[in-house]
Design a protein around this motif. Structure first.
Motif, PDB file in Angstrom:
ATOM      1  N   HIS A 257       3.004  10.014  -1.998  1.00  0.00           N
ATOM      2  CA  HIS A 257       3.475  11.444  -2.278  1.00  0.00           C
ATOM      3  C   HIS A 257       4.532  12.177  -1.527  1.00  0.00           C
ATOM      4  O   HIS A 257       5.065  13.133  -2.149  1.00  0.00           O
ATOM      5  CB  HIS A 257       2.100  12.354  -2.256  1.00  0.00           C
ATOM      6  CG  HIS A 257       2.340  13.819  -2.896  1.00  0.00           C
ATOM      7  ND1 HIS A 257       2.708  13.900  -4.071  1.00  0.00           N
ATOM      8  CD2 HIS A 257       2.138  14.914  -2.161  1.00  0.00           C
ATOM      9  CE1 HIS A 257       2.970  15.212  -4.091  1.00  0.00           C
ATOM     10  NE2 HIS A 257       2.397  15.921  -3.110  1.00  0.00           N
TER      11      HIS A 257
ATOM     12  N   THR B 139       8.462  11.038  -7.460  1.00  0.00           N
ATOM     13  CA  THR B 139       7.663  10.377  -6.387  1.00  0.00           C
ATOM     14  C   THR B 139       7.804   8.996  -6.597  1.00  0.00           C
ATOM     15  O   THR B 139       8.628   8.408  -7.278  1.00  0.00           O
ATOM     16  CB  THR B 139       6.216  10.772  -7.144  1.00  0.00           C
ATOM     17  OG1 THR B 139       5.378  10.514  -6.186  1.00  0.00           O
ATOM     18  CG2 THR B 139       5.798   9.896  -8.430  1.00  0.00           C
TER      19      THR B 139
ATOM     20  N   TYR C 276       2.840   5.915  -7.067  1.00  0.00           N
ATOM     21  CA  TYR C 276       1.909   7.261  -7.296  1.00  0.00           C
ATOM     22  C   TYR C 276       2.085   7.389  -8.932  1.00  0.00           C
ATOM     23  O   TYR C 276       1.038   7.875  -9.245  1.00  0.00           O
ATOM     24  CB  TYR C 276       2.698   8.259  -6.741  1.00  0.00           C
ATOM     25  CG  TYR C 276       1.839   9.577  -6.514  1.00  0.00           C
ATOM     26  CD1 TYR C 276       1.068   9.607  -5.421  1.00  0.00           C
ATOM     27  CD2 TYR C 276       2.022  10.584  -7.429  1.00  0.00           C
ATOM     28  CE1 TYR C 276       0.169  10.778  -5.307  1.00  0.00           C
ATOM     29  CE2 TYR C 276       1.256  11.771  -7.563  1.00  0.00           C
ATOM     30  CZ  TYR C 276       0.261  11.822  -6.436  1.00  0.00           C
ATOM     31  OH  TYR C 276      -0.394  13.120  -6.201  1.00  0.00           O
TER      32      TYR C 276
END
Length: 295
Positions: free
Chosen positions: A104, A121, A125
């Motif tokens: 993140h 991101t 993720y």
């Protein structure tokens, strides 16, 4: 379509108000990764969507088209709540679980907020977000319109939150705008709320304001810092936190930076500990004497 029109509007506002003229705003580590990771995300999401579709077909054949005649909003509202609450915990874990933070962190690296970082991101993720399961479920059950509405609402929320141009503060200059935002901000995570999550300085706090669409989850679990209603001092990672290269940001753990082995902390002697102003302990239990300023 509405969400993409909104993206175009905020992109024009960010360009027109000079958001992309700020230092580092157009460098590889900022704009380059914003664009590349967004394009990669739309591609990678096909994988879990295809897998989820195959699982539904194998495990629930009777469910195909089961919601086709259901009012779309009767599907949208519960799906949004489930998606948003799951996103709250994923987002919160992304700040508290070390390996998830490594994924993140890419979203928090930019020092400039603008519309292009809305879905920035790391690659892995993207595979974890709840909509990867919920969207195929809606399509499989025939709630295609509900899936489109849900996606439009989610994208609209992201664009409103991440735009560099402070449209909320512009609205607050006028009484009707203040009334509207005071009401909406009671339960929605809008621009000021999310900018505080990205902010570094007097008005920011990354360990709060995790809500994606709604801020009620933060209020429920005690992680809301509220709305400062001001421009943040700065954005990005806190001071002292290493900024990874673009490869690590996009493809961790497949790409990792080589790090020098940390130097071991010398253990203080009994005499030093006895005369110490204070004693601190490292993670491995090593006792280190803190001497006074004149020592």
């Amino acid at each position: 379509m509405t969400a993409y029109i909104l993206f175009a509007i905020f992109l024009a506002l960010d360009i027109g108000t000079g958001e992309f003229n700020k230092p580092r705003a157009r460098c590889l580590n900022e704009l380059g990764i914003n664009i590349a990771s967004s394009a990669l995300g739309f591609t990678l999401r096909l994988l879990p969507i295809v897998v989820m579709g195959a699982l539904l077909q194998a495990c629930w054949p009777a469910g195909k088209g089961a919601w086709a005649e259901v009012n779309p909003w009767l599907v949208v509202l519960p799906m949004l709540l489930v998606d948003d609450y799951a996103n709250y915990w994923l987002h919160r874990s992304g700040h508290n679980v070390p390996w998830l933070w490594n994924l993140h962190r890419t979203h928090h690296t930019p020092t400039c907020m603008n519309i292009t970082m809305s879905i920035r991101t790391s690659a892995l993720y993207y595979l974890l977000v709840p909509v990867n399961a919920l969207a195929p479920l809606m399509v499989y059950t025939g709630a295609v319109e509900a899936a489109a509405i849900t996606l439009a609402i989610r994208l609209t929320s992201l664009y409103l939150q991440h735009a560099g141009y402070r449209w909320d503060l512009a609205l607050r200059r006028y009484a009707p705008g203040r009334v509207l935002l005071d009401f909406a901000e009671r339960f929605l995570a809008l621009q000021d709320y999310h900018h505080a999550h990205h902010g570094v300085g007097r008005y920011g706090k990354g360990s709060s304001n995790y809500g994606n669409l709604l801020n009620v989850w933060d209020k429920l679990h005690g992680t809301s810092m509220g709305h400062p209603h001001c421009v943040q001092d700065a954005y990005g990672l806190p001071g002292g936190v290493r900024v990874p290269g673009w490869g690590e940001q996009m493809f961790w753990p497949l790409v990792r930076a080589r790090r020098a082995a940390p130097k071991p902390v010398a253990r203080s002697t009994e005499a030093e500990l006895a005369q110490a102003r204070a004693v601190i302990y490292t993670a491995d239990g090593t006792a280190v004497a803190v001497r006074s300023g004149g020592a």
